[in-house]
Design a protein around this motif. Structure first.
Motif, mmCIF file in Angstrom:
data_model
loop_
_atom_site.group_PDB
_atom_site.id
_atom_site.type_symbol
_atom_site.label_atom_id
_atom_site.label_comp_id
_atom_site.label_asym_id
_atom_site.label_seq_id
_atom_site.Cartn_x
_atom_site.Cartn_y
_atom_site.Cartn_z
ATOM 1 N N GLY B 712 0.626 -1.184 0.205
ATOM 2 C CA GLY B 712 0.448 -0.163 0.144
ATOM 3 C C GLY B 712 0.548 1.036 0.304
ATOM 4 O O GLY B 712 0.578 2.003 -0.909
ATOM 5 N N GLU B 713 2.163 1.210 0.776
ATOM 6 C CA GLU B 713 3.044 2.526 0.686
ATOM 7 C C GLU B 713 3.237 2.117 -0.850
ATOM 8 O O GLU B 713 3.260 4.222 -1.170
ATOM 9 N N LEU B 714 4.052 1.637 -0.940
ATOM 10 C CA LEU B 714 4.911 1.486 -2.210
ATOM 11 C C LEU B 714 3.908 2.417 -3.632
ATOM 12 O O LEU B 714 4.040 2.895 -3.802
ATOM 13 N N ARG B 715 2.408 1.931 -3.468
ATOM 14 C CA ARG B 715 1.487 2.373 -4.478
ATOM 15 C C ARG B 715 1.407 3.815 -4.172
ATOM 16 O O ARG B 715 0.952 4.297 -5.129
ATOM 17 N N ALA B 716 0.996 4.254 -2.970
ATOM 18 C CA ALA B 716 1.003 5.186 -2.736
ATOM 19 C C ALA B 716 2.566 6.315 -2.858
ATOM 20 O O ALA B 716 2.325 7.220 -3.822
ATOM 21 N N LEU B 717 3.366 5.562 -3.114
ATOM 22 C CA LEU B 717 4.715 6.298 -3.470
ATOM 23 C C LEU B 717 4.593 6.606 -4.963
ATOM 24 O O LEU B 717 5.275 7.423 -5.460
ATOM 25 N N ARG B 718 4.247 5.812 -5.188
ATOM 26 C CA ARG B 718 4.527 5.401 -7.448
ATOM 27 C C ARG B 718 3.773 6.502 -7.536
ATOM 28 O O ARG B 718 3.992 7.109 -9.211
ATOM 29 N N ALA B 719 1.993 6.499 -7.033
ATOM 30 C CA ALA B 719 1.558 7.288 -7.018
ATOM 31 C C ALA B 719 1.744 9.399 -7.305
ATOM 32 O O ALA B 719 1.606 9.808 -8.400
ATOM 33 N N GLU B 720 2.997 9.170 -6.636
ATOM 34 C CA GLU B 720 2.955 10.332 -6.142
ATOM 35 C C GLU B 720 4.393 11.084 -7.229
ATOM 36 O O GLU B 720 4.411 11.980 -7.595
ATOM 37 N N GLU B 721 5.294 10.152 -7.578
ATOM 38 C CA GLU B 721 5.889 9.591 -8.412
ATOM 39 C C GLU B 721 5.193 10.487 -9.643
ATOM 40 O O GLU B 721 6.316 10.913 -10.191
ATOM 41 N N ASN B 722 4.725 9.442 -10.296
ATOM 42 C CA ASN B 722 4.083 9.724 -11.683
ATOM 43 C C ASN B 722 3.558 11.224 -11.521
ATOM 44 O O ASN B 722 3.481 11.612 -12.595
ATOM 45 N N GLY B 723 2.464 11.678 -10.276
ATOM 46 C CA GLY B 723 1.908 13.192 -10.336
ATOM 47 C C GLY B 723 3.028 13.912 -11.064
ATOM 48 O O GLY B 723 3.180 15.027 -11.222
ATOM 49 N N LEU B 724 4.466 13.621 -9.831
ATOM 50 C CA LEU B 724 5.342 14.786 -10.004
ATOM 51 C C LEU B 724 6.001 14.457 -11.886
ATOM 52 O O LEU B 724 5.844 15.703 -11.824
ATOM 53 N N VAL B 725 6.585 13.308 -11.631
ATOM 54 C CA VAL B 725 6.991 13.229 -13.341
ATOM 55 C C VAL B 725 5.987 13.928 -14.924
ATOM 56 O O VAL B 725 6.572 14.520 -15.389
ATOM 57 N N GLY B 726 4.806 14.336 -14.490
ATOM 58 C CA GLY B 726 3.803 13.534 -15.771
ATOM 59 C C GLY B 726 4.174 15.719 -16.504
ATOM 60 O O GLY B 726 3.734 15.507 -17.593
ATOM 61 N N ALA B 727 4.654 16.103 -15.186
ATOM 62 C CA ALA B 727 4.251 17.919 -16.270
ATOM 63 C C ALA B 727 5.508 18.129 -16.856
ATOM 64 O O ALA B 727 5.758 18.795 -16.843
ATOM 65 N N VAL B 728 6.431 16.948 -16.391
ATOM 66 C CA VAL B 728 8.165 18.050 -16.604
ATOM 67 C C VAL B 728 8.217 17.582 -18.068
ATOM 68 O O VAL B 728 8.413 16.338 -18.783
ATOM 69 N N PRO B 729 8.075 18.521 -18.429
ATOM 70 C CA PRO B 729 8.708 18.354 -20.334
ATOM 71 C C PRO B 729 9.869 17.767 -20.844
ATOM 72 O O PRO B 729 10.445 17.670 -19.789
ATOM 73 N N GLU B 730 9.547 17.410 -21.592
ATOM 74 C CA GLU B 730 11.163 16.409 -22.658
ATOM 75 C C GLU B 730 11.111 16.870 -23.908
ATOM 76 O O GLU B 730 10.159 18.166 -24.293
ATOM 77 N N ILE B 731 12.253 16.752 -23.710
ATOM 78 C CA ILE B 731 13.176 16.863 -25.143
ATOM 79 C C ILE B 731 12.923 15.707 -26.206
ATOM 80 O O ILE B 731 13.918 14.808 -25.264
ATOM 81 N N MET B 732 12.231 15.799 -27.669
ATOM 82 C CA MET B 732 13.062 14.308 -28.524
ATOM 83 C C MET B 732 14.404 14.669 -28.074
ATOM 84 O O MET B 732 15.531 15.535 -28.798
ATOM 85 N N VAL B 733 15.300 13.316 -28.527
ATOM 86 C CA VAL B 733 16.671 13.802 -28.199
ATOM 87 C C VAL B 733 17.180 12.312 -29.154
ATOM 88 O O VAL B 733 16.741 11.468 -29.318
ATOM 89 N N MET B 734 18.779 11.697 -28.667
ATOM 90 C CA MET B 734 19.234 11.094 -29.900
ATOM 91 C C MET B 734 19.312 9.685 -28.146
ATOM 92 O O MET B 734 19.954 10.096 -27.492
ATOM 93 N N GLU B 735 18.792 8.725 -28.503
ATOM 94 C CA GLU B 735 19.672 7.413 -27.500
ATOM 95 C C GLU B 735 19.131 6.147 -27.956
ATOM 96 O O GLU B 735 18.352 5.510 -28.828
ATOM 97 N N GLU B 736 20.961 5.531 -28.540
ATOM 98 C CA GLU B 736 20.716 3.969 -29.018
ATOM 99 C C GLU B 736 20.133 3.241 -28.445
ATOM 100 O O GLU B 736 19.719 2.778 -27.058
ATOM 101 N N MET B 737 19.557 2.019 -29.136
ATOM 102 C CA MET B 737 18.355 0.988 -29.574
ATOM 103 C C MET B 737 19.883 0.037 -28.668
ATOM 104 O O MET B 737 20.685 -0.158 -29.288
ATOM 105 N N PRO B 738 20.006 -0.802 -27.590
ATOM 106 C CA PRO B 738 20.240 -1.807 -27.205
ATOM 107 C C PRO B 738 20.977 -2.841 -28.518
ATOM 108 O O PRO B 738 21.647 -3.350 -28.835
ATOM 109 N N ASP B 739 19.772 -3.221 -29.437
ATOM 110 C CA ASP B 739 20.014 -4.166 -30.210
ATOM 111 C C ASP B 739 20.415 -3.220 -31.767
ATOM 112 O O ASP B 739 19.311 -3.088 -32.092
#
Lengths: 490, 1087
Positions: B712-739
């Motif tokens: 239950g605690e874990l779920r609450a923390l994950r929800a908190e993390e989710n709420g925090l990251v949701g609004a953070v802007p992103e920018i398209m970049v390059m990142e290799e795929m492993p294969d």
């Protein structure tokens, strides 16, 4: 010597810039010398039909022109050929049956209907009748066009390569699906210059307020040609051309005085610097001043007769409508504007096609026909090429559910219909044919490159010789393809 | 070797003419007194331009099996003493015979090519053959060599090396260099070239007043150190990088890439060495311990246009994107037209189609989609989260706490064993109550009931109710259609009702287009455990088939949501923010049997990890493979997922917008749980035992208090993390795929015509890939910036040179290939390049070097004689004359008026623009003009909509930025006059400038005019100009004096406040003076 294919500046061709300007006068954007003079005797042999000025060809065409100008009525979104000019009774007979695999032949579909579990054939819900001397089939949705069908050269077998709007309309307007190439009108302006000193040579008119497939500046952009060759949009409303009007508080008198003093400053600078480009600056400003009266003059239709409004329809009194733009196109053509590009959006009928296409036809049929009739009456049709058409056709099967009263059609690049009139095309001709499903071309296929080659041919231009060297390559409107469709020529 | 000046005709006349062709030829070939012909400057351009199209590097289009770009091939023996090119013997050279032929079908180039050779060009080729037909490598492909600085005879020896090279050439031509420009002209040139802004009158005065030699370098250093320097440098680079604020195709949606733009400004201001500048952009993500800036720099490769047009074929556009990266790499970094080799071998340069796709292979290995999302504003992957600094540490703390809770959960499990042993497993067979249950046993109209909530659930487009022979669910059992009123009256429920997993005797058959839509099921997010259970009977092999999802659309939504689908019959379960790079998904290794009923259960534990996704077939765990395992934002259509509005997606069965529905298949008994069903529960429902460990896991999940509370605690923390990251802007970049994704040679460059797989490599005609360098973009960057690479440094040195002289040493800065222009001063270019690299790719240093030269400091004034001899100023006998860029023109007006907002960086702004332009394009988007300070930002920050760029800028030749473009023209049109005269931005600048001058000089109109001239033009007016300004002021003063209402109207243009305490007619007349000067040639031309 200068290679005639190359368009690099050729200021050393024996004339000073001032001489050049005096000799050729100033077109819109006529200051870039490369486009004013063509020192090569190889470039042209035939005489220009008139006082064409500037342009790569310097008025010396590759062969005698039939058309001196073009009015292109672009039906953006892709009108259905089966509801307009390509009569397919079989689709009606086999309404609801599956599109046979033998017809589709594994050709790709868009992601919109590509996942449909069935592709039911959809017959047109609208009647067709035979019109004109040759009994040409025309949809009942186009009664006015039907009446002038003897003047039209209908091509039922145009085909393209792109299956989505953006690449397809970019292809039809620039000869390439990839952005960055000059538009047809820019090529024409670049090659042929202008016939009018007070108006742009390449004018764009759009029916406003139609939210559908978007239009992009690149469609009338000059790509890698100098920016002066881009189309100039004329809009209804206060500023017909962007920034045309003096700011609040600046009268025409005040502006005239400012330009007089500006001329003084420039004349003084030209004297001091010996730089003829400063002279050119004077001409540039004078033309902008003339445009301030020539543009409102051409936009003001109050001198048109009631008969004219009756011909185009009362819509023509409302600025910005398709009918008003057709009338405006005629007025621009009268004043020597070389390429007039109209756009009318709203033909992208994936669903509710029966309802929407009626509206579209109502908006465009009468004025399109009126334009041809009007030009003809004024003796201008002979040397004005009118083109009507979109960027691709639509599928013979229904996108979405086929019901007794409704259906839609997806994009279809394999065949579609356009018509041309005047300007050296064969009147009363129907060229090419599609199969019974309007799916594949049965005969006389005309590729977009062929259409472009033919259009340039009518203007006295060899599409293989109107070239621009950019990044080491000779670019043409037709890339490395295209052939003139002789069958269409009068 | 024929000595210079000797006539060739002698040599030719001495030949014994062996055949008629040779005889005719000898008659045509004229006497050509020549110096030694140079292959690179005289012959290659001709061969390339007129011959290579059919006889060049492109093998596919080569005619007559003849290539003229390789000497050995050109010397091919034709028998009878003839060769295509026979050195020293033009008479027996087929090439010479053919270019002089008077037969149309014999002549080269053939008439239908519309190419031809002039008489002098034919002579040149003949002479070249006569002199031995020497070949040399193309100049730009030869390694850079440090040329010795020429000594210019009588001149002093302390000459700047640039001047030494330039003067040596001028001396040969017999042209005298121009004198030094005036201080006013010099500082104006420096200011615009180094900062893109005009000098202030105070700067001009100080500079003009200080005769010391140090004054000049002090000004240079001040400009190089100013923030405006980086902004000026960025404008040109952003043209190459095709930087804009929208995606570019069709609907042309907004996307903020400004962090990349700001990095470019910063990189120039920090004088990041240019090799690093390129390396970061190409491969910053692959640098060890890559920093945020190094990753942001790779956005360079993602600035290409992207589409979201409905119905587009994903792979077609993904291929376009990769191709655009290659083309941009070629043009921006190598000065080569690589794109010519996409469809066929290059016509002019030694780049094969295989070379092209070998480069393509470096750029195709990112986890991207060919379409961006129409229904969400997800950032296309791969993307970098741009954490605000305070939130980033908060987020780090949260993820740490989540990790430690997860570890604790693991750690306490063994201690639960004892309790487990005393626990009675019988209880495990009572599964949780579902939150929705569609048994599909009854249909009424177009609805079916949810047995839990009793909500009537909608049947979309008529799935058909089928009576199922549930007693004998074998492949041969008959499922019968029942009438649409519902099941037969004597139907009965199977035993086990209440178990949550039961069987009825009705099922729905789907067509592939129809569906069941349940709006009453809550939206499951990525932190919510949930499970789906259903029975299904597929009857056809389908590439894709949708079973159950909570999602708006397939590619049109980037697949946002969760989905249970079949891929080639194999169950696929995924949670997706944006497919493919921000998602978790697993897929079964084996397909479901066709024509049989299967019971499929999918469970998710809320962990955002692929390991938290499980599927069970008929009660047994399915063996799966991980398809994606990188989900870091929510899968809903809500603010938690970064959306602007809240929207719920219904739970939908069997079809999805523009996806492939479940065709001719049956679905029965769908249940949805808001918990992760345990394996024991799933097996238990079918009456089987999943075994001891499953029972223990079940015990932990359902009965063990400590585990449950930690969960239950874990779920609450994950929800908190989710709420925090949701609004953070992103920018398209390059990142290799492993294969690495394999790259194919694409026939005709077309996405649907893959041929051989090609490995990552660089073109064979260029230096080899550095030994030991990784075969990835980082290795490519090392190759690009190695000393052996002959192009990269030359290209940038040439480009910076062009910023100061208006044309490059190589005039075709966009093409260093065989069709490009030759350098006017090749030794100077090489000397500068060698020094630039040796000094650590020091861009500011290069500027310093150039502006320190006398060549740079010359007056642009030239005698009519020099103008006639060198109209393009290729020889540099005078200073440059250039039309200012669109950005500089606008910035200059703002700066002169004192309006310019000098803030650096941040999101783009929307200054004045005529109304209706965006609306008219038909996208339904409206241009909302900014106000206040944002109206006066530098033009670099003006919002750039690719399909409708700001007209005041494009009128002055700014680019649409749809594709990488290496040159802007400078045209002159009446439309430009209209902008300068009437655009509110310029009118406002004129009136604000005027207002300030009236405040400063209330009684002195002449002083106002004088200062306005200085502010806008950078010098004092001469007597004649002064008189013109005075007359203008008097005329306008009279007009406005007589019409104060008009004066007031003029002073209301633009948003900047008017000072009503001032006499309006005077301010208006002064405004007219400022406007006059803004339209004077010198305002936009730098002399």
């Amino acid at each position: 010597m200068t290679n005639h294919m190359c368009t690099g500046p050729a200021p050393g061709a024996g004339m000073s810039r001032r001489q050049v300007l005096n000799r050729f006068g100033m077109g819109l954007g006529g200051i870039a010398l490369a486009n004013l003079i063509n020192p090569s005797p190889l470039a042209a042999s035939a005489a220009s039909p008139g006082a064409q000025q500037g342009g790569l060809l310097g008025g010396r065409l590759h062969h005698p022109a039939k058309a001196r100008r073009v009015i292109y009525l672009f039906m953006a979104g892709g009108p259905s050929q089966m509801e307009t000019f390509d009569y397919k009774p079989l689709l009606r007979e086999r309404n609801g049956e599956q599109l046979p695999d033998s017809v589709r032949q594994g050709q790709r579909l868009t992601g919109m209907s590509g996942n449909q579990s069935s592709l039911p054939l959809a017959g047109s819900q609208f009647g067709f009748g035979r019109h004109g001397q040759n009994g040409t089939w025309v949809s009942d949705l186009l009664p006015h066009t039907a009446q002038i069908v003897d003047k039209l050269c209908i091509v039922r077998s145009l085909f393209t390569e792109a299956i989505n709007h953006d690449p397809a309309i970019t292809f039809l307007q620039t000869g390439s699906q990839i952005a960055g190439r000059p538009s047809v009108g820019s090529w024409v302006h670049y090659g042929l210059g202008t016939d009018n000193q007070d108006l742009p040579a390449f004018v764009v008119l759009i029916t406003p307020g139609k939210v559908d497939q978007p239009l992009y500046a690149r469609l009338w952009g000059s790509g890698f040609l100098p920016a002066e060759h881009q189309g100039v949009q004329f809009r209804s409303g206060r500023d017909a051309v962007l920034y045309l009007n003096n700011p609040d508080g600046v009268t025409r008198e005040s502006r005239r005085l400012l330009l007089d003093r500006l001329r003084d400053l420039h004349a003084h600078a030209a004297e001091a610097l010996g730089d003829s480009e400063v002279d050119a600056r004077i001409a540039q400003y004078e033309m902008s001043y003339r445009m301030q009266s020539s543009v409102p003059g051409v936009m003001d239709v109050s001198d048109e007769t009631p008969e004219t409004f009756a011909l185009y329809g009362e819509d023509a009194r409302t600025p910005g409508t398709f009918a008003a733009n057709c009338l405006l196109a005629r007025r621009l053509a009268e004043r020597g504007v070389k390429f007039i590009q109209l756009y009318h959006q709203g033909w992208d009928q994936h669903d509710n096609l029966p309802r929407d296409i009626q509206r579209q036809c109502r908006e465009t049929d009468q004025a399109s026909a009126a334009l041809v009739t009007d030009l003809d009456r004024r003796g201008m049709l002979d040397d004005t090429l009118v083109v009507w058409g979109g960027e691709f056709g639509r599928t013979g099967y229904s996108q979405g559910r086929l019901t007794a009263t409704n259906y839609g059609r997806d994009h279809h690049p394999r065949c579609f219909t356009i018509w041309m009139a005047g300007g050296g095309v064969k009147a009363g001709l129907v060229h090419g044919a599609t199969d019974d499903f309007s799916y594949n071309i049965a005969e006389g296929g005309v590729h977009v490159h062929d259409f472009h080659a033919t259009l340039l041919h009518l203007l006295g231009v060899d599409h293989e010789r109107l070239v621009h060297l950019y990044q080491g390559r000779r670019f043409r409107l037709t890339d490395v393809h295209g052939k003139v469709v002789e069958a269409l020529l009068a | 070797m024929i000595p210079a000046g000797r006539s060739l005709v002698v040599a030719l006349a001495c030949c014994t003419l062996a055949c008629a062709a040779a005889a005719r030829l000898a008659g045509q070939v004229r006497a050509v007194p020549v110096d030694r012909v140079d292959f690179n400057t005289q012959i290659r351009p001709l061969l390339s331009d007129r011959c290579f199209r059919c006889h060049g590097p492109d093998a596919a289009k080569r005619k007559g099996e003849l290539r003229l770009d390789v000497r050995a091939e050109a010397l091919k023996d034709l028998g009878d003493g003839w060769a295509v090119v026979k050195p020293h013997d033009p008479v027996r050279s087929e090439l010479v015979r053919r270019i002089f032929s008077d037969l149309d079908d014999d002549l080269m180039p053939p008439p239908d090519s519309h190419l031809s050779l002039s008489a002098s060009e034919k002579d040149l080729l003949t002479t070249w053959v006569a002199q031995g037909a020497e070949y040399k490598s193309h100049w730009s492909l030869v390694p850079v060599a440090a040329a010795p600085v020429p000594s210019v005879g009588h001149r002093r020896t302390s000459l700047n090396p640039i001047d030494a090279f330039v003067r040596a050439r001028l001396a040969r031509e017999g042209i005298e260099p121009a004198p030094r420009a005036s201080p006013e002209a010099l500082i104006r040139r420096l200011a615009f070239n180094l900062t893109g802004l005009p000098p202030t009158p105070a700067e001009i005065d100080a500079f003009a007043a200080d005769p010391s030699p140090k004054a000049y370098s002090r000004v240079v250093e001040r400009y190089l150190a100013s923030g405006a320097y980086g902004e000026r440098m960025a404008v040109d680079w952003l043209d190459l990088a095709r930087y804009a604020d929208t995606y570019g195709y069709q609907a042309d949606v907004e996307r903020d890439m400004s962090p990349y733009r700001d990095w470019v400004v910063r990189a120039f201001n920090d004088n990041l060495p240019y090799d690093q500048f390129l390396t970061w952009q190409l491969a910053g993500d692959l640098l060890p311990g890559a920093t945020r800036d190094q990753r942001i720099a790779t956005a360079f490769n993602r600035l290409h246009r992207q589409t979201n047009e409905g119905g587009s074929i994903e792979e077609e556009f993904r291929t376009e994107y990769v191709a655009d990266r290659v083309n941009t790499f070629g043009t921006a970094m190598l000065g080569l037209t690589l794109e010519c080799a996409r469809c066929h071998d290059h016509k002019f340069d030694p780049i094969t189609q295989r070379d092209y796709f070998s480069l393509f292979a470096f750029f195709n290995n990112i986890d991207e989609s060919g379409l961006y999302s129409h229904f969400t504003n997800a950032t296309p992957t791969p993307a970098l989260l741009l954490w605000p600094s305070h939130e980033e540490s908060q987020h780090r703390g949260l993820t740490k706490r989540i990790a430690s809770l997860e570890a604790r959960l693991q750690a306490i499990a063994p201690s639960a064993r004892a309790a487990f042993r005393t626990w009675h497993p019988g209880a495990s067979l009572t599964p949780p109550v579902p939150v929705a249950h569609l048994s599909f046993d009854a249909v009424s109209g177009d609805t079916t009931p949810d047995l839990v909530s009793h909500v009537r659930v909608r049947l979309q487009d008529g799935p058909v109710l089928i009576r199922v022979n549930s007693q004998n669910p074998t492949p041969n059992s008959q499922d019968l259609t029942v009438n649409s009123q519902g099941p037969t009256p004597n139907s009965h429920m199977n035993a086990g009702s209440g178990s949550g997993l039961r069987e009825g005797n009705g099922a729905l058959q789907f067509s592939g287009d129809n569906s069941v839509v349940h709006p009453g099921v809550r939206s499951f997010g990525r932190t919510d455990p949930f499970s789906l259970a259903l029975r299904l009977k597929p009857t056809e092999k389908q590439e894709r088939a949708v079973l159950v999802h909570q999602s708006r659309a397939w590619t049109d939504a980037g697949s946002r949501g969760f989905e249970l689908t079949l891929h080639e019959g194999r169950p696929f379960f995924g949670l997706i923010h944006f497919w493919p790079g921000n998602a978790i998904a697993v897929r079964a290794r084996e397909p479901l049997p066709l024509g049989q009923w299967s019971r499929l259960v999918a469970t998710y534990d809320g962990s955002s990890r692929a390991s938290g996704l499980r599927m069970y077939l008929n009660g047994r765990p399915l063996e799966t493979e991980v398809v994606r395992d990188h989900l870091y934002k929510d899968i809903t259509y809500t603010r938690e997922a970064g959306e602007r509005s809240q929207a719920r997606q219904p739970l939908t069965v069997a079809a999805r917008f523009r996806d492939s529905g479940f065709k001719n298949g049956l679905i029965d008994d769908l249940q949805v749980f808001d918990t992760r069903l345990t394996e024991a529960e799933i097996a238990g429902t079918l009456g089987s035992d999943a075994g001891h460990e499953a029972a223990f896991e079940h015990f932990l999940a359902r009965y063990h208090e400590e585990s449950r509370s930690l969960l239950g605690e874990l779920r609450a923390l994950r929800a908190e993390e989710n709420g925090l990251v949701g609004a953070v802007p992103e920018i398209m970049v390059m990142e290799e795929m492993p294969d690495p994704r394999p790259a194919h040679l694409l026939a005709r460059g077309s996405y649907d015509a893959p041929g051989d797989v090609v490995p990552r490599d660089t073109p064979a005609s260029l230096p080899p890939f550095p030994r030991g360098a990784p075969r990835d973009r980082l290795g490519l960057a090392r190759w690009l910036t190695s000393r052996q690479n002959p192009l990269t440094a030359r290209v940038v040195v040439n480009r910076i040179w062009r910023m100061h002289f208006g044309r490059g040493i190589v005039a075709s800065q966009e093409d260093f290939g065989g069709q490009g222009k030759l350098p006017t001063h090749p030794e100077l270019l090489d000397w500068l390049t060698e020094r630039f690299v040796r000094e650590g790719w020091d861009v500011k240093g290069l500027h310093r070097m150039i502006v320190a030269s006398e060549t740079f400091q010359q007056s642009s004034q030239a005698s009519p004689e020099t103008l006639r001899r060198d109209p393009e100023n290729a020889l540099l006998a005078r200073g440059s004359k250039t039309r200012l860029q669109a950005e500089q023109i606008r910035d200059s007006a703002l700066a002169a008026a004192g309006l310019l907002n000098r803030a650096i960086g941040g999101p783009s702004v929307k200054p004045y623009q005529p109304p209706g332009l965006w609306e008219q394009s038909g996208t339904g988007k409206t241009y909302t003009q900014d106000t206040g300070d944002k109206l006066y930002r530098r033009s670099l920050y003006t919002f750039w909509r690719r399909t409708s760029p700001p007209p005041s800028m494009t009128t002055f030749d700014a680019l649409s930025r749809e594709v990488c473009t290496a040159r802007r023209d400078a045209t002159a049109t009446p439309l430009q006059s209209l902008v300068l005269l009437n655009d509110p931005q310029f009118v406002e600048a004129a009136r604000v400038l005027a207002q300030g001058l009236v405040q400063r000089f209330p009684q002195d109109p002449a002083a106002r005019s004088h200062e306005a001239f200085r502010a806008l033009i950078g010098r004092s007016p001469d007597v004649t100009e002064g008189a013109i300004l005075a007359r203008h002021y008097a005329e306008q003063q009279e007009l406005y004096g007589a019409d104060p209402a008009n004066a007031s109207r003029l002073l209301r243009v633009g948003e900047a406040p008017a000072d009503d305490s001032l006499p309006t007619a005077e301010v208006a007349a002064t405004t007219a003076v400022a406007s006059l000067i803004m339209n004077f040639d010198e305002f936009i031309v730098l002399r």
